[in-house]
Scaffold this active site. Structure first.
Site, PDB file in Angstrom:
ATOM      1  N   ASP A 258       1.918  -5.064   8.583  1.00 43.22           N
ATOM      2  CA  ASP A 258       0.714  -4.242   8.488  1.00 43.22           C
ATOM      3  C   ASP A 258      -0.477  -5.197   8.346  1.00 43.22           C
ATOM      4  O   ASP A 258      -0.538  -5.982   7.385  1.00 43.22           O
ATOM      5  CB  ASP A 258       0.819  -3.300   7.278  1.00 43.22           C
ATOM      6  CG  ASP A 258      -0.321  -2.289   7.236  1.00 43.22           C
ATOM      7  OD1 ASP A 258      -1.435  -2.626   7.717  1.00 43.22           O
ATOM      8  OD2 ASP A 258      -0.109  -1.174   6.723  1.00 43.22           O
TER       9      ASP A 258
ATOM     10  N   TYR B  47     -10.944   1.002  10.431  1.00 49.60           N
ATOM     11  CA  TYR B  47     -12.168   1.275   9.661  1.00 49.60           C
ATOM     12  C   TYR B  47     -12.444   0.259   8.568  1.00 49.60           C
ATOM     13  O   TYR B  47     -13.401   0.393   7.836  1.00 49.60           O
ATOM     14  CB  TYR B  47     -12.145   2.682   9.064  1.00 49.60           C
ATOM     15  CG  TYR B  47     -10.910   3.037   8.256  1.00 49.60           C
ATOM     16  CD1 TYR B  47     -10.771   2.584   6.956  1.00 49.60           C
ATOM     17  CD2 TYR B  47      -9.901   3.824   8.789  1.00 49.60           C
ATOM     18  CE1 TYR B  47      -9.656   2.897   6.208  1.00 49.60           C
ATOM     19  CE2 TYR B  47      -8.773   4.141   8.052  1.00 49.60           C
ATOM     20  CZ  TYR B  47      -8.648   3.676   6.763  1.00 49.60           C
ATOM     21  OH  TYR B  47      -7.539   3.981   6.034  1.00 49.60           O
ATOM     22  N   LYS B  48     -11.592  -0.751   8.442  1.00 43.83           N
ATOM     23  CA  LYS B  48     -11.837  -1.785   7.422  1.00 43.83           C
ATOM     24  C   LYS B  48     -12.642  -2.920   8.067  1.00 43.83           C
ATOM     25  O   LYS B  48     -13.790  -2.705   8.443  1.00 43.83           O
ATOM     26  CB  LYS B  48     -10.508  -2.238   6.824  1.00 43.83           C
ATOM     27  CG  LYS B  48      -9.869  -1.107   6.021  1.00 43.83           C
ATOM     28  CD  LYS B  48      -8.497  -1.424   5.496  1.00 43.83           C
ATOM     29  CE  LYS B  48      -7.968  -0.249   4.676  1.00 43.83           C
ATOM     30  NZ  LYS B  48      -6.517  -0.235   4.562  1.00 43.83           N
TER      31      LYS B  48
ATOM     32  N   PHE C  17       0.849  -1.189   0.000  1.00 45.97           N
ATOM     33  CA  PHE C  17       0.000   0.000   0.000  1.00 45.97           C
ATOM     34  C   PHE C  17       0.891   1.248   0.000  1.00 45.97           C
ATOM     35  O   PHE C  17       1.825   1.346   0.799  1.00 45.97           O
ATOM     36  CB  PHE C  17      -0.890  -0.028   1.246  1.00 45.97           C
ATOM     37  CG  PHE C  17      -2.016   0.956   1.217  1.00 45.97           C
ATOM     38  CD1 PHE C  17      -3.231   0.623   0.639  1.00 45.97           C
ATOM     39  CD2 PHE C  17      -1.869   2.215   1.766  1.00 45.97           C
ATOM     40  CE1 PHE C  17      -4.275   1.528   0.607  1.00 45.97           C
ATOM     41  CE2 PHE C  17      -2.910   3.129   1.735  1.00 45.97           C
ATOM     42  CZ  PHE C  17      -4.121   2.787   1.157  1.00 45.97           C
TER      43      PHE C  17
ATOM     44  N   ARG D  36     -11.951  -5.297  -7.339  1.00 45.16           N
ATOM     45  CA  ARG D  36     -11.707  -5.888  -6.020  1.00 45.16           C
ATOM     46  C   ARG D  36     -13.018  -6.110  -5.275  1.00 45.16           C
ATOM     47  O   ARG D  36     -13.849  -5.198  -5.190  1.00 45.16           O
ATOM     48  CB  ARG D  36     -10.792  -4.930  -5.247  1.00 45.16           C
ATOM     49  CG  ARG D  36     -10.262  -5.482  -3.947  1.00 45.16           C
ATOM     50  CD  ARG D  36      -9.234  -4.558  -3.361  1.00 45.16           C
ATOM     51  NE  ARG D  36      -9.836  -3.337  -2.824  1.00 45.16           N
ATOM     52  CZ  ARG D  36      -9.318  -2.597  -1.851  1.00 45.16           C
ATOM     53  NH1 ARG D  36      -8.146  -2.939  -1.338  1.00 45.16           N
ATOM     54  NH2 ARG D  36      -9.912  -1.516  -1.420  1.00 45.16           N
TER      55      ARG D  36
HETATM   56  C1  LIG Z   1      -5.903   0.955   4.365  1.00 44.69           C
HETATM   57  C2  LIG Z   1      -4.453   0.831   4.539  1.00 44.69           C
HETATM   58  C3  LIG Z   1      -3.740   1.856   5.157  1.00 44.69           C
HETATM   59  C4  LIG Z   1      -4.437   3.113   5.576  1.00 44.69           C
HETATM   60  O1  LIG Z   1      -3.639   3.995   6.256  1.00 44.69           O
HETATM   61  P1  LIG Z   1      -4.288   5.302   6.899  1.00 44.69           P
HETATM   62  O2  LIG Z   1      -3.207   5.884   7.673  1.00 44.69           O
HETATM   63  O3  LIG Z   1      -5.474   4.834   7.691  1.00 44.69           O
HETATM   64  O4  LIG Z   1      -4.775   6.155   5.783  1.00 44.69           O
HETATM   65  C5  LIG Z   1      -2.372   1.665   5.355  1.00 44.69           C
HETATM   66  N1  LIG Z   1      -1.763   0.535   4.954  1.00 44.69           N
HETATM   67  C6  LIG Z   1      -2.433  -0.469   4.340  1.00 44.69           C
HETATM   68  C7  LIG Z   1      -1.718  -1.698   3.924  1.00 44.69           C
HETATM   69  C8  LIG Z   1      -3.794  -0.335   4.107  1.00 44.69           C
HETATM   70  O5  LIG Z   1      -4.453  -1.303   3.490  1.00 44.69           O
END
Ligand SMILES: *Cc1c(COP(=O)(O)O)cnc(C)c1O
Length: 430
Positions: free
Chosen positions: A204, A229-230, A135, A389
């Site tokens: 992560d 939030y996921k 990400f 997705r």
């Molecule tokens: C969704 C996601 C994030 C989100 O980071 P924020 O700081 O909440 O914007 C970070 N890393 C991964 C791998 C994600 O899937």
């Protein structure tokens, strides 16, 4: 019982839903009618309890309790309370996790701590290794930190990870379940390989926590962060979380040494004394209203504990994604869709990604117009193509939903509905 034979009609899918002991968990949510929501991996759904709980925090705890609520309503401990609930979902112990800040910020904290450890224990190690398709925010944070410290960020493909664990590497930073493809790493195996090479691991869990069973303790991971939030259903911008192995937690300050991470914040002393354990990973005053909403989201997952917990949710998630793959490949055959998610259960998260030479964005838009909400992730025009997705959160998705989603996809493709101009205009958030 042959599942394929059982699930080859809509009627059969409905039957399986009625026999599914986890199906009752769906009643914990307010889902809009007419929507099949396959994007809980990007923004989880709204629990029924959240609105009333947030209203209570606002009107009672804030409105009436005012500043007394830091003590009387337990506000001060909210990050640790939510952290203890998250710990049950990711194989960590009590007092090992705090819910705080964003995933990006927490990643900065743990990467800094990991680099500090490496600098002390093995100063020749000055490289962070990660995946090119990680990400982007994870890569940006690592890049910025490397710039600041004169270290190097080395990006590799998944199959190059093993050979990149060399004597000059300090940290291996990976996202457990890839956000684009849904491919899942063997956390224990990769961590063991990294440790054998003297390298620390940062995981992560953004697409793992609440989605797949995670055992941070069993894997002997070093650091982990994840998203609220996921799959944790904490609401837009919910606090994220951070875990540090207890053997490392007291070794270093984290770089954002704010007063909430102080051992005695209300002593108001001029010098910083870090709190023991994970509490030092807090920085400033915490978002109490958001933490209350996150707490409601976490309870929806913990409600599965008497029904088999994450293992039962995982079994259902695999059955849902197996069915989706099978139906797409049989009912949408000949439409140029290619599976980008591993078929092997051991390597699959809780999502299914498809690629197509053209039209991925428009197909997703056409599906959204029909109430089937998935999302689109842009490719790089090279090795990583555009992706359709679909996330499967077993708390809310049933087998009938899978059938209906594929039926809509089939219709969008059969009729070329996706070629309509309104589905081909890009929005700011995809
Ligand atoms: C969704 C996601 C994030 C989100 O980071 P924020 O700081 O909440 O914007 C970070 N890393 C991964 C791998 C994600 O899937």
């Amino acid at each position: 019982m042959n599942r394929s034979m059982l699930l080859n009609t809509l009627e059969h899918c409905r039957q399986v839903d009625t026999q599914d002991p986890l199906h009752v968990l769906r009643h914990q949510f307010d889902l809009p009618p007419g929507v099949i929501y396959l994007d809980g991996n990007s923004l989880g759904v709204l629990p029924r309890t959240t609105a009333a709980r947030v209203a209570e925090v606002v009107t009672q705890e804030w409105g009436q309790g005012l500043i007394r609520s830091w003590n009387s309503a337990g506000w001060f401990d909210a990050p640790r309370r939510a952290g203890d609930k998250i710990a049950r979902l990711v194989g960590a112990g009590p007092n090992e996790v705090v819910a705080t800040d964003s995933t990006s910020i927490n990643l900065f904290k743990v990467l800094s701590a990991a680099l500090n450890m490496a600098a002390q224990d093995a100063p020749q190690r000055r490289i962070i290794v990660s995946e090119r398709s990680n990400f982007p925010t994870d890569l940006y944070i690592a890049e910025a930190l490397c710039q600041e410290r004169g270290c190097t960020l080395k990006l590799v493909e998944p199959e190059e990870i093993a050979s990149s664990l060399t004597a000059n590497v300090a940290v291996l930073m990976l996202t457990h379940v890839n956000y684009r493809t849904g491919a899942m790493h063997d956390m224990a195996g990769v961590t063991a390989a990294a440790h054998a090479a003297g390298i620390l691991t940062v995981w992560d869990l953004a697409h793992s926590a609440g989605a797949v069973p995670v055992d941070l303790t069993g894997a002997q991971a070093d650091f982990a962060v994840g998203c609220g939030y996921k799959y944790l259903n904490g609401g837009p911008g919910a606090p994220a979380f951070v875990w540090v192995h207890p053997k490392h937690a007291d070794r270093f300050w984290q770089p954002l040494a704010g007063w909430w991470g102080h051992a005695t914040p209300f002593a108001f002393s001029a010098d910083y004394q870090p709190a023991p354990g994970i509490t030092r990973y807090l920085c400033g005053t915490q978002p109490i209203i958001s933490l209350a909403a996150l707490d409601c989201g976490l309870d929806t997952l913990l409600a599965a504990e008497p029904l088999g917990g994450m293992a039962a949710l995982r079994a259902k998630s695999l059955a849902l994604t197996d069915l989706f793959i099978e139906l797409v490949e049989t009912r949408c055959a000949g439409h140029g869709l290619t599976l980008a998610t591993p078929r092997d259960h051991g390597q699959r998260g809780s999502q299914v990604c498809l690629t197509r030479a053209a039209g991925a964005y428009a197909i997703v838009q056409a599906l959204i117009a029909r109430g089937v909400i998935g999302d689109f992730r842009a490719g790089d025009g090279g090795a990583h193509p555009d992706i359709l997705r679909f996330g499967f959160t077993p708390l809310t998705i049933g087998f009938e939903d899978v059938w209906n989603a594929v039926e809509h996809l089939k219709q969008v493709l059969d009729t070329r509905e996706w070629q309509q101009p309104e589905f081909n205009q890009k929005h700011a958030v995809t």
